[in-house]
Enzyme design. Structure first.
Site, PDB file in Angstrom:
ATOM      1  N   ASP A   1      -1.889  -4.957   2.614  1.00 25.85           N
ATOM      2  CA  ASP A   1      -2.696  -5.812   3.465  1.00 25.85           C
ATOM      3  C   ASP A   1      -4.179  -5.500   3.330  1.00 25.85           C
ATOM      4  O   ASP A   1      -4.587  -4.345   3.273  1.00 25.85           O
ATOM      5  CB  ASP A   1      -2.299  -5.625   4.937  1.00 25.85           C
ATOM      6  CG  ASP A   1      -0.954  -6.237   5.239  1.00 25.85           C
ATOM      7  OD1 ASP A   1      -0.587  -7.204   4.560  1.00 25.85           O
ATOM      8  OD2 ASP A   1      -0.274  -5.746   6.153  1.00 25.85           O
TER       9      ASP A   1
ATOM     10  N   ARG B   1       0.819  -1.206   0.000  1.00 25.92           N
ATOM     11  CA  ARG B   1       0.000   0.000   0.000  1.00 25.92           C
ATOM     12  C   ARG B   1       0.854   1.259   0.000  1.00 25.92           C
ATOM     13  O   ARG B   1       0.466   2.282  -0.576  1.00 25.92           O
ATOM     14  CB  ARG B   1      -0.934  -0.007   1.204  1.00 25.92           C
ATOM     15  CG  ARG B   1      -1.905   1.160   1.184  1.00 25.92           C
ATOM     16  CD  ARG B   1      -3.050   0.987   2.141  1.00 25.92           C
ATOM     17  NE  ARG B   1      -3.963   2.111   2.054  1.00 25.92           N
ATOM     18  CZ  ARG B   1      -4.905   2.266   1.147  1.00 25.92           C
ATOM     19  NH1 ARG B   1      -5.045   1.346   0.215  1.00 25.92           N
ATOM     20  NH2 ARG B   1      -5.707   3.313   1.144  1.00 25.92           N
TER      21      ARG B   1
ATOM     22  N   ILE C   1      -8.425   6.507  -0.374  1.00 29.35           N
ATOM     23  CA  ILE C   1      -7.398   7.539  -0.570  1.00 29.35           C
ATOM     24  C   ILE C   1      -8.053   8.884  -0.889  1.00 29.35           C
ATOM     25  O   ILE C   1      -7.419   9.760  -1.472  1.00 29.35           O
ATOM     26  CB  ILE C   1      -6.395   7.138  -1.670  1.00 29.35           C
ATOM     27  CG1 ILE C   1      -7.102   6.985  -3.021  1.00 29.35           C
ATOM     28  CG2 ILE C   1      -5.632   5.889  -1.297  1.00 29.35           C
ATOM     29  CD1 ILE C   1      -6.130   6.879  -4.192  1.00 29.35           C
TER      30      ILE C   1
END
Length: 422
Positions: free
Chosen positions: A116, A92, A123
């Site tokens: 994960d 990420r 976002i």
């Protein structure tokens, strides 16, 4: 894929030294491309995320070399390029290239970041920050394209609707070379943000307020490295080994820690009855045979870190009575529950909280590391358990824990790493 084999039931003792912070390093590497000179980072953890970020650098013609904790990055011949989607989707933190590339070239294109699966992590706050700075953002079938608008990038007032480490760092990276003044309000306060800002300021950036909820940035034209930046110690790795030492240690000293970064976690161990000896840069964990059940609620820093709720869970199985964990940051971060249950843990998820009851015995089983911190919980439980525990998908553990096999072995744990096809 790899698997970790743990022969449990051993008591641990000795010393372990914590590496550089993963959550700093994965932002420092993208931040390095903003430099106009080569940069050096020291105390970089040897984890898979670092090697994946180096692959992304290579795709932009950025040379990098990594040995013995020293990472050298030379962005002087960087070129705009489509970033490798496989590496982007594997972690990420690759989203920090959004802010760094926007600040460097005025545009960025990359696949939606992976990492994960611990629940929704939108976002939108990152995008809000980029748009405030004058960028246009489009999302086309999972590919995000960010480009300076017709009036270019400019300093701006940015108010984050919720406290976000990622959005705070991305806003800093995008704004550090933008003309004018930028103010980020409701900024995250994590130590890793202070580390990123220290790195940038030492190269000539003008950033004030890191560690508070208001960060002020005056844009600069150049960033030039004058010295080697030393990454701060990893507070999540430190907390993981403190949990392990309390659960099955006969006296373990954890070195290279900043206790101030762990105050909320240390407070919970003391509340449980662990008689810690906290020194300037180390913590000694004595043998402890009786623990009290406690309640934990994860919060933004300086509260109890969401990344530490899973590593402390196996220790709570040893506590008298009941313990309760409520994760307010990632409520769906529960991949460890089913795996610990296989080993005999009296644990369940109920009404938004993890309920942990005293468990007298764990038994080794085949389990899976669903993500980094769930994997850490499985490691601790495996060392506590009778018999052999096999942890599949151990690559997830290696993404976040530096030299974990060597460190555990030096503490007297019986662990090994094997290819999954063996």
């Amino acid at each position: 894929m790899t698997k970790m084999i743990i022969h449990g039931g051993t008591r641990l003792s000795g010393d372990v030294t914590i590496g550089g912070a993963k959550n700093s390093t994965v932002a420092l590497i993208p931040a390095a491309i903003l430099a106009d000179t080569p940069v050096q980072l020291n105390m970089v953890p040897d984890i898979l995320d670092v090697h994946n970020l180096m692959l992304i650098l290579k795709s932009m013609n950025v040379r990098s070399e990594f040995a013995d904790g020293m990472l050298t990055i030379d962005p002087t011949n960087i070129v705009e390029n489509i970033l490798p989607s496989k590496a982007i989707k594997s972690l990420r933190a690759s989203y920090y290239f959004m802010g760094a590339l926007l600040g460097k070239f005025g545009e960025a294109t990359l696949s939606f970041p992976g990492g994960d699966n611990i629940g929704p992590r939108p976002i939108d706050q990152h995008i809000k920050a980029f748009e405030a700075l004058g960028a246009d953002v489009t999302n086309n079938n999972g590919t995000v394209h960010i480009k300076a608008g017709k009036n270019g990038l400019h300093g701006a007032q940015i108010f984050l609707d919720l406290v976000s480490v990622g959005a705070t760092i991305n806003a800093i990276l995008a704004a550090v070379k933008v003309k004018g003044s930028t103010v980020i309000r409701n900024a995250a306060k994590e130590p890793e943000i202070i580390d990123i800002v220290t790195f940038l300021n030492n190269m000539g950036a003008k950033i004030r307020g890191a560690g508070t909820d208001v960060i002020r940035i005056e844009g600069v034209d150049k960033l030039e490295a004058q010295n080697t930046h030393i990454v701060i110690p990893d507070r999540i790795e430190a907390g993981t080994y403190l949990s392990l030492a309390a659960a099955c240690g006969d006296g373990v000293t954890v070195h290279n820690v900043i206790p101030e970064h762990l105050e909320s976690f240390i407070a919970k161990l003391l509340e449980m009855g662990v008689d810690l000896e906290v020194n300037e840069d180390s913590i000694f964990v004595p043998r402890c045979d009786h623990f009290k059940g406690i309640e934990i609620k994860t919060m933004v820093y300086p509260g109890f870190a969401t990344d530490l709720q899973q590593p402390i869970t196996p220790l709570l199985l040893r506590a008298d009575g009941q313990s309760v964990i409520t994760d307010t940051i990632y409520p769906e971060r529960t991949k460890h529950i089913s795996e610990l249950s296989k080993m005999g843990a009296n644990i369940k998820y109920q009404n938004g909280s993890i309920i942990i009851n005293h468990t007298g015995k764990l038994t080794g089983q085949e389990v899976s590391a669903g993500e980094i911190r769930a994997g850490a919980a499985a490691v601790i439980a495996g060392i506590m358990a009778d018999g052999t525990t096999t942890i599949f998908n151990a690559d997830n553990i290696l993404r976040g824990y530096d030299n974990i096999i060597d460190k555990l072995t030096e503490l007297n744990a019986d662990v090994e790493l094997l290819n999954d096809d063996m």
